[in-house]
Design an enzyme around this catalytic site. Sequence first.
Site, PDB file in Angstrom:
ATOM      1  N   GLY A 195       0.955  -1.173   0.148  1.00  0.00           N
ATOM      2  CA  GLY A 195      -0.171  -0.003   0.061  1.00  0.00           C
ATOM      3  C   GLY A 195       0.889   1.382   0.023  1.00  0.00           C
ATOM      4  N   ASP A 209       3.188  -2.687  -7.641  1.00  0.00           N
ATOM      5  CA  ASP A 209       2.788  -1.524  -7.159  1.00  0.00           C
ATOM      6  C   ASP A 209       2.959  -0.275  -7.903  1.00  0.00           C
ATOM      7  OD1 ASP A 209       2.367  -3.078  -4.725  1.00  0.00           O
ATOM      8  OD2 ASP A 209       4.516  -2.673  -4.086  1.00  0.00           O
ATOM      9  N   GLY A 215      15.404  -1.057  -5.726  1.00  0.00           N
ATOM     10  CA  GLY A 215      14.372  -0.689  -4.768  1.00  0.00           C
ATOM     11  C   GLY A 215      13.021  -0.633  -5.237  1.00  0.00           C
ATOM     12  N   ASP A 250      15.549  -4.457 -11.079  1.00  0.00           N
ATOM     13  CA  ASP A 250      14.884  -5.112 -10.092  1.00  0.00           C
ATOM     14  C   ASP A 250      13.432  -5.093 -10.267  1.00  0.00           C
ATOM     15  OD1 ASP A 250      14.032  -5.579  -7.481  1.00  0.00           O
ATOM     16  OD2 ASP A 250      15.082  -3.984  -6.778  1.00  0.00           O
ATOM     17  N   ARG A 261      15.051   0.215 -12.034  1.00  0.00           N
ATOM     18  CA  ARG A 261      15.794   1.082 -11.076  1.00  0.00           C
ATOM     19  C   ARG A 261      15.981   0.009  -9.713  1.00  0.00           C
ATOM     20  NH1 ARG A 261      12.376   6.615 -11.660  1.00  0.00           N
ATOM     21  NH2 ARG A 261      13.535   7.201 -13.602  1.00  0.00           N
TER      22      ARG A 261
HETATM   23  P1  ADP Z   1       4.046  -8.174  -9.412  1.00  0.00           P
HETATM   24  O1  ADP Z   1       5.172  -7.015  -9.209  1.00  0.00           O
HETATM   25  O2  ADP Z   1       3.072  -7.719  -8.611  1.00  0.00           O
HETATM   26  O3  ADP Z   1       4.446  -9.631  -9.491  1.00  0.00           O
HETATM   27  P2  ADP Z   1       3.857  -7.989 -12.235  1.00  0.00           P
HETATM   28  O4  ADP Z   1       5.430  -8.753 -12.259  1.00  0.00           O
HETATM   29  O5  ADP Z   1       2.888  -8.698 -13.099  1.00  0.00           O
HETATM   30  O6  ADP Z   1       3.355  -7.588 -11.198  1.00  0.00           O
HETATM   31  O7  ADP Z   1       4.471  -6.570 -12.974  1.00  0.00           O
HETATM   32  C1  ADP Z   1       3.440  -5.617 -12.918  1.00  0.00           C
HETATM   33  C2  ADP Z   1       3.376  -5.088 -14.156  1.00  0.00           C
HETATM   34  O8  ADP Z   1       4.712  -4.301 -14.309  1.00  0.00           O
HETATM   35  C3  ADP Z   1       3.442  -5.871 -15.309  1.00  0.00           C
HETATM   36  O9  ADP Z   1       1.745  -5.571 -16.048  1.00  0.00           O
HETATM   37  C4  ADP Z   1       4.265  -4.944 -16.615  1.00  0.00           C
HETATM   38  O10 ADP Z   1       3.556  -3.733 -17.044  1.00  0.00           O
HETATM   39  C5  ADP Z   1       5.336  -4.252 -15.611  1.00  0.00           C
HETATM   40  N1  ADP Z   1       6.422  -4.999 -15.676  1.00  0.00           N
HETATM   41  C6  ADP Z   1       6.855  -5.949 -14.788  1.00  0.00           C
HETATM   42  N2  ADP Z   1       7.952  -6.608 -15.356  1.00  0.00           N
HETATM   43  C7  ADP Z   1       8.458  -5.986 -16.359  1.00  0.00           C
HETATM   44  C8  ADP Z   1       9.580  -6.072 -17.348  1.00  0.00           C
HETATM   45  N3  ADP Z   1      10.558  -6.903 -16.820  1.00  0.00           N
HETATM   46  N4  ADP Z   1       9.745  -5.072 -18.211  1.00  0.00           N
HETATM   47  C9  ADP Z   1       8.799  -4.096 -18.257  1.00  0.00           C
HETATM   48  N5  ADP Z   1       7.545  -4.003 -17.526  1.00  0.00           N
HETATM   49  C10 ADP Z   1       7.296  -4.890 -16.677  1.00  0.00           C
END
Ligand code: ADP
Length: 307
Positions: A44, A256, A291, A250, A289
């Site tokens: 949150g 979030d 964190g 990362d 980035r």
């Molecule tokens: P969580 O952090 O809850 O596991 P996700 O891994 O599904 O969620 O990632 C949330 C969103 O972040 C995805 O829908 C995508 O848009 C973006 N995202 C995640 N990983 C990548 C990545 N390697 N490159 C670009 N966008 C990413």
Amino acid sequence: MSEKSGIVILGIFAADTAYKAKRLPHIAETLMGSGFTLGPGGKGSNQAIAAAKAGGKVTFISRVGNDPFGEMALAAYAAAGVKANVMKMDGVSSGAAFIFVDEVTGDNAIIVAPGAAGLIGIEDVDANRAEIESAAIFMTQLEQPLEAAIHGLSMAKRAGATTIFNPAPARAIPDNIYGLCDFIVPNEVEAAELVGHAIATDEEVRAAGRTLLDRGAGAVIITLGARGAFYHTAGQSEFVPAFSAGDVVDTTGAGDAFLGGFATAISEGQEPIEALRFGCATAAIAVTRPGTAPAMPSRAEISALLG
Ligand code: ADP
């Protein structure tokens, strides 16, 4: 844009303390590590900072202890422009996550002690009734006690706010929660937990979208990591690809970042698919980035990526 534009987020703060070593320690062993980082975390809290940095007018409802981690949280909200309706409690610690990271395999082992945030209850929602009832958006997750999330979603829904529910971390939830969600936004693991089958193929993603919509959600968004996100509502079903904003460093907190960006875009009156692209762009920058909260991009950076 509607005249209501505020985003109210209920959730937890936990200071992320991460310790790196060549392997995880054994029971009763003292191991010399190779690195330590400390930063603000909690879903949150991360979402609130992401939404504010993306340009949203954000209020965050939570609890912290009267200790240095609580001060760190409040400083992060002040820096990001989040209005902190955060109760500072004596005699209990702020939430803290103790994270071991194996630097060779990337494996981790985590203890989260929610501390003050674990005491969040329906009274925290009631204390913020005026703000919730005048908000455009109410968003929450499952890190604080479930009854507080349900109470907040119900109050917001009755008042006509748009409700966004991030059912994270993965756990079973009662069926009556779906009807309180204008948008339910799980990742693949959380969606699999809710529907009871794996979410790997596009067809499995679609099937999960249909199941969650049938249970009563207004619309379903399943985030799919580097594949992007899936949107499903009555009459519209669409995969939206992820953006690329550079080398991925990362991915912690990607979800979030997505939710913070998405909520801000919806609060501005953007259509859901446009808001979803905005969320994907926000997360695409955050993953370049290290964190979580400190990785959240500014509005200018998101706009530049969206072009
Ligand atoms: P969580 O952090 O809850 O596991 P996700 O891994 O599904 O969620 O990632 C949330 C969103 O972040 C995805 O829908 C995508 O848009 C973006 N995202 C995640 N990983 C990548 C990545 N390697 N490159 C670009 N966008 C990413």
